[in-house]
Design an enzyme around this catalytic site. Sequence first.
Site, short mmCIF file in Angstrom:
data_model
loop_
_atom_site.label_atom_id
_atom_site.label_comp_id
_atom_site.label_asym_id
_atom_site.label_seq_id
_atom_site.Cartn_x
_atom_site.Cartn_y
_atom_site.Cartn_z
N ARG A 182 46.22 30.78 42.51
CA ARG A 182 47.54 31.27 42.11
C ARG A 182 47.44 31.75 40.66
O ARG A 182 46.79 31.10 39.84
CB ARG A 182 48.61 30.18 42.22
CG ARG A 182 49.06 29.89 43.63
CD ARG A 182 49.86 31.06 44.24
NE ARG A 182 50.32 30.81 45.58
CZ ARG A 182 49.68 31.19 46.70
NH1 ARG A 182 48.56 31.86 46.64
NH2 ARG A 182 50.20 30.93 47.88
N THR A 235 41.17 33.10 42.85
CA THR A 235 41.78 33.51 44.12
C THR A 235 42.84 32.48 44.53
O THR A 235 43.22 32.42 45.70
CB THR A 235 40.73 33.60 45.25
OG1 THR A 235 40.00 32.37 45.30
CG2 THR A 235 39.78 34.75 45.07
N GLU A 247 53.13 38.22 39.32
CA GLU A 247 52.91 39.26 40.35
C GLU A 247 54.20 39.97 40.73
O GLU A 247 55.22 39.30 40.86
CB GLU A 247 52.34 38.60 41.61
CG GLU A 247 50.90 38.28 41.45
CD GLU A 247 50.29 37.63 42.69
OE1 GLU A 247 50.76 37.87 43.81
OE2 GLU A 247 49.33 36.89 42.50
N HIS A 267 46.08 40.49 45.39
CA HIS A 267 46.36 39.30 46.22
C HIS A 267 46.01 39.55 47.69
O HIS A 267 46.85 39.40 48.57
CB HIS A 267 47.83 38.86 46.07
CG HIS A 267 48.03 37.40 46.36
ND1 HIS A 267 49.01 36.65 45.78
CD2 HIS A 267 47.38 36.55 47.20
CE1 HIS A 267 48.96 35.41 46.24
NE2 HIS A 267 47.97 35.32 47.11
N ILE A 268 44.74 39.93 47.90
CA ILE A 268 44.31 40.27 49.26
C ILE A 268 43.21 39.35 49.77
O ILE A 268 42.55 39.66 50.77
CB ILE A 268 43.80 41.73 49.34
CG1 ILE A 268 42.72 41.99 48.28
CG2 ILE A 268 44.93 42.73 49.25
CD1 ILE A 268 41.78 43.12 48.64
N GLY A 320 39.14 21.69 47.70
CA GLY A 320 39.76 21.67 49.03
C GLY A 320 38.84 22.40 49.99
O GLY A 320 37.64 22.56 49.73
N ARG A 321 39.44 22.89 51.10
CA ARG A 321 38.63 23.61 52.10
C ARG A 321 37.93 24.80 51.48
O ARG A 321 36.76 25.07 51.74
CB ARG A 321 39.54 24.16 53.20
CG ARG A 321 40.17 23.14 54.06
CD ARG A 321 41.02 23.86 55.12
NE ARG A 321 41.90 22.92 55.77
CZ ARG A 321 43.04 22.51 55.25
NH1 ARG A 321 43.46 22.96 54.07
NH2 ARG A 321 43.79 21.63 55.89
N ILE A 322 38.67 25.57 50.67
CA ILE A 322 38.10 26.81 50.14
C ILE A 322 37.05 26.49 49.07
O ILE A 322 35.93 27.00 49.11
CB ILE A 322 39.23 27.73 49.59
CG1 ILE A 322 40.16 28.12 50.76
CG2 ILE A 322 38.64 28.98 48.92
CD1 ILE A 322 41.44 28.83 50.35
C1 DGY Z 1 47.98 31.88 50.65
O1 DGY Z 1 47.90 31.77 51.87
O2 DGY Z 1 48.48 31.03 49.94
C2 DGY Z 1 47.40 33.14 50.05
O3 DGY Z 1 47.63 33.22 48.71
C3 DGY Z 1 47.90 34.36 50.78
O4 DGY Z 1 47.36 34.38 52.02
#
Ligand code: DGY
Length: 322
Positions: free
Chosen positions: A239, A237, A268, A286-287, A156-158
């Site tokens: 889920r 990063t 979590e 989760h930052i 995806g974008r990330i």
């Molecule tokens: C999201 O946006 O889904 C991240 O896990 C928290 O910003």
Amino acid sequence: MSKKRVFVSRKILESGINLLKRHFEVRVYPKDRVISRKELINGVKWCDGLLCLLTDKIDKEILDANPNLKVVANYAVGFNNIDIKYAKEKGIIVTNTPGVLTDAVIEHTFGLMLAISKRIVESDTFTRKGKYHGWEPLLLLGTQLKGKTLGIIGLGRIGSGVAEIAHKGMGMDVLYHDINRDKGFEKKNKAKFLPINSLLKQSDFITLHVPLLPSTKHLIGAKQLSMMKKTAYLVNTSRGQVIDEEALVKVLQKGGIRGAALDVFENEPKLARGLAKLKNVVLTPHIASATIEARSAMSVLAAKNIVNVLKGKKPLTPVKGR
Ligand code: DGY
């Protein structure tokens, strides 16, 4: 005519709240903790629009609490906390915050990748404890990124942003797996599409960027971990539930892979037993999206979505559901 009402389930950066206040009566849950179920239901009963967080489970009970509820704006790009199907059935619009946190999460992914491979957290602890007695040729040896192969799961974008920096900025070779193949992306980043098992076998670093869906839950379990190189690192990063965390702890304990860097966890805020004791992990709470820039933009986008829906316009970033 009385003003429409918006309930915000926890304090977020002011930018979005101020925007909401220009149009609506706004109540922000005043305590700095996850709102209780009862308090959330009361908030929903009071409002026309809800701005909620990924820590709020928005299920049938919540969606049924108020027949006048028009919009649920999630303060996150992920929306696995919301029963999208039921919201759609009820005609409640759900929105999320895609795009505005992409850069923050990409940067955090590299932060984690560098932290684990260069043993930065371990070295920091070592130095603070007064264990540094002078330069040593074999002290805290790590792994270089340049020339290594990065396997990206989820383009995806990330995922694609991580790929671009890895290829152009870090000199890494990029492999990827996704439900869709993107030949333009492959050409631009000299990237290669692979079935997931081949990617697991060939990568030195693996980074996860998939949404949490029934098909991605425990996508990385004992079997997949056993396919990875003994020298490989796993970064997450996305889920927590995408990884079988217990299986990961076992593999890390016996050195089945070299390390893992996690921003998200299966249950979590709890961590799997043994995870925090390991030296070959870096853990952040989760930052990944927690920059002032991203969180402020998320606040504004979530607010704009509510403004649009409650003013009878189309939301900017609706969740379409699958
Ligand atoms: C999201 O946006 O889904 C991240 O896990 C928290 O910003």
